[in-house]
Design an enzyme around this catalytic site. Structure first.
Site, PDB file in Angstrom:
ATOM      1  CE  LYS A 229     -11.892   6.664 -18.525  1.00  0.00           C
ATOM      2  NZ  LYS A 229     -11.863   7.387 -17.323  1.00  0.00           N
TER       3      LYS A 229
ATOM      4  NE  ARG B 130      -3.001   0.327   3.268  1.00  0.00           N
ATOM      5  CZ  ARG B 130      -2.512   0.943   4.356  1.00  0.00           C
ATOM      6  NH1 ARG B 130      -2.170   2.215   4.309  1.00  0.00           N
ATOM      7  NH2 ARG B 130      -2.372   0.289   5.494  1.00  0.00           N
TER       8      ARG B 130
ATOM      9  CE1 TYR C 131     -16.341  10.757 -15.658  1.00  0.00           C
ATOM     10  CE2 TYR C 131     -15.074  10.876 -13.635  1.00  0.00           C
ATOM     11  CZ  TYR C 131     -15.950  10.196 -14.476  1.00  0.00           C
ATOM     12  OH  TYR C 131     -16.416   8.963 -14.111  1.00  0.00           O
TER      13      TYR C 131
ATOM     14  CG  ASP D 297      -8.166  15.084 -15.642  1.00  0.00           C
ATOM     15  OD1 ASP D 297      -7.543  14.452 -16.519  1.00  0.00           O
ATOM     16  OD2 ASP D 297      -9.162  14.615 -15.049  1.00  0.00           O
TER      17      ASP D 297
HETATM   18  C1  PLP Z   1     -11.132  13.570 -17.625  1.00  0.00           C
HETATM   19  C2  PLP Z   1     -11.351  12.481 -16.624  1.00  0.00           C
HETATM   20  N1  PLP Z   1     -10.744  12.560 -15.429  1.00  0.00           N
HETATM   21  C3  PLP Z   1     -10.920  11.598 -14.487  1.00  0.00           C
HETATM   22  C4  PLP Z   1     -11.725  10.506 -14.713  1.00  0.00           C
HETATM   23  C5  PLP Z   1     -11.915   9.477 -13.620  1.00  0.00           C
HETATM   24  O1  PLP Z   1     -11.130   8.369 -13.881  1.00  0.00           O
HETATM   25  P1  PLP Z   1     -11.414   6.914 -13.266  1.00  0.00           P
HETATM   26  O2  PLP Z   1     -12.653   6.401 -13.899  1.00  0.00           O
HETATM   27  O3  PLP Z   1     -10.182   6.149 -13.649  1.00  0.00           O
HETATM   28  O4  PLP Z   1     -11.550   7.073 -11.802  1.00  0.00           O
HETATM   29  C6  PLP Z   1     -12.359  10.384 -15.943  1.00  0.00           C
HETATM   30  C7  PLP Z   1     -13.227   9.214 -16.195  1.00  0.00           C
HETATM   31  O5  PLP Z   1     -13.895   9.128 -17.200  1.00  0.00           O
HETATM   32  C8  PLP Z   1     -12.178  11.396 -16.923  1.00  0.00           C
HETATM   33  O6  PLP Z   1     -12.786  11.350 -18.112  1.00  0.00           O
END
Ligand code: PLP
Length: 393
Positions: free
Chosen positions: A208, A58, A111, A183
């Site tokens: 992704k 962890r 998101y 992000d």
């Molecule tokens: C731009 C963006 N940031 C963060 C996330 C969250 O990622 P996770 O699903 O891996 O927690 C997503 C999920 O679709 C996203 O599109």
């Protein structure tokens, strides 16, 4: 030594040790929860960071460490922390940079789960959230007050592809001693490296493009500040417990090998699909940073090495028509997530962004009928053919 190599080479070799155990070509997966010590003084030395070593997965693990270092290399950071998901990375980073009484200023379109964390969860801990249009940097500057600590945004933003000027936002933040968190999920380090423009922390949903195959969840945060990464890892990731599994780290390392290859194909397909959609009589609006008449085109050319492969669009007939198209598609799959080899379509307002206040969608840059495409790496002629038949509603 890594500096001498191109991005594609670093995706495969970046931060590799001189040799993997037993000279294995690929890193083994260290599927172990704990590590044993020769004696208590060695255990103490490792726990006090006086000696290199591993204690408990962890906190750290060799497979995770290799993934973290490779991502740090690709993002031009110095160190990184891997998380169980993108949301574990985003929530831990925000918690690590904010305290009760502070506020965070976020771009109006985020998101869905990031929106919920910023607007609903942080306020429970006396951390306010202000929503501003970051494509208008002056509005960001005007929203800053004595309690502002962090500026947070995605660029391109999910799902309307708004492109935000990282350099300008960083300049505003530096003038007020604020931290900037970007992000970078949509662009990936292949197309954009926010740390090079002065951002403090880059976060990703590694689920992704970094993974690239739609088969593992993961997240990562990267910075140039080693002390911050140490704090994020041991005071937040490790204590909150959102750790990535070693198996997922290995899948991420495997996916990363083809990141450049995949992104080039994703983007080439996206450009053709965006042009096809723009020319289609039933399509009323196409949002793609690679189209010259899109609002973010010039800025994307300046700060990105390419335009990515996310497209959003609107069709004649509004929500009803959009729903019809989504269900008429045969090859393109109706699914949330993005960045996979498969092309995916979804309706953000009803799916990924469903927890936005529906009565205020337009205030946050969304419409109920918006369709979002994550363009995959299939043969683009097959994708166009599928969209053509779906648009014949
Ligand atoms: C731009 C963006 N940031 C963060 C996330 C969250 O990622 P996770 O699903 O891996 O927690 C997503 C999920 O679709 C996203 O599109």
């Amino acid at each position: 030594m890594d500096n001498q190599y191109d991005f594609d080479t670093l995706c495969i070799h970046g931060s590799s040790p001189a040799a993997h155990p037993l000279n294995a070509l690929n890193p083994p997966i260290f599927m172990t929860s704990t590590f044993s010590f020769a004696d208590v003084s060695t255990a103490k030395a490792i726990m006090n960071f006086e000696q290199e070593g591993f204690i408990y997965s962890r906190g750290n693990n060799p497979t995770l460490k290799l993934f973290e270092q490779r991502l740090a290399t690709l993002e031009r950071g110095t160190d990184a922390v891997a998380f169980a998901s993108g949301m574990a990375a985003i929530s831990s980073v925000l918690l690590s940079l904010l305290k009760p009484g502070n506020n965070v200023i976020v771009h109006k379109t985020l998101y869905g789960s990031s929106f919920t964390v910023a607007h609903n969860l942080l306020p429970k801990y006396d951390i306010d959230c202000k929503s501003v249009d970051f494509t208008q940097p002056k509005m960001v500057a005007a929203a800053i007050d004595g309690n502002t600590a962090v500026l947070y945004f995605e660029t391109p933003a999910n799902p309307n592809l708004a492109v935000i000027d990282i350099e300008q936002i960083v300049a505003i933040a530096k003038a007020h001693n604020l931290r900037v968190v970007v992000d970078n999920t949509f662009a990936t380090p292949y197309f954009q490296r926010p740390l090079s423009f002065g951002a403090d922390v880059v976060v990703h949903s590694a689920t992704k493009y970094i993974c690239g195959h739609g088969d593992a969840l993961g997240g990562v945060a990267v910075s140039r500040d080693k002390d911050y990464i140490q704090k994020l890892k041991f005071d937040y990731m490790c204590e909150l417990g959102g750790v990535m599994s070693p198996f997922n780290a290995w899948l991420m390392l495997r996916g990363l090998k083809t990141l450049g290859l995949r992104m080039r194909q994703h983007e080439a397909n996206a450009l053709k699909l965006a042009r096809f959609l723009q020319a289609h009589p039933k399509v009323t609006q196409v949002m793609y940073p690679g189209l010259p008449d899109f609002a973010g085109y010039e800025l994307a050319q300046k700060q990105m090495g390419g335009f990515g492969a996310m497209i959003s669009f609107e069709v004649q007939g509004g929500l009803e028509a959009a729903q019809k198209i989504a269900s008429r598609l045969q090859l393109i799959q109706l699914a949330v997530s993005l960045g996979d080899c498969e092309t995916l379509i979804e309706l953000p307002a009803a799916m990924t962004h469903a927890r936005y206040p529906q009565e205020k969608l337009s205030e946050f840059g969304l419409s109920p009928s918006l369709l979002r495409l994550s363009v995959g790496v299939e043969c683009v002629a097959d994708l166009i053919h599928d969209l053509e038949q779906a648009l014949a509603y």
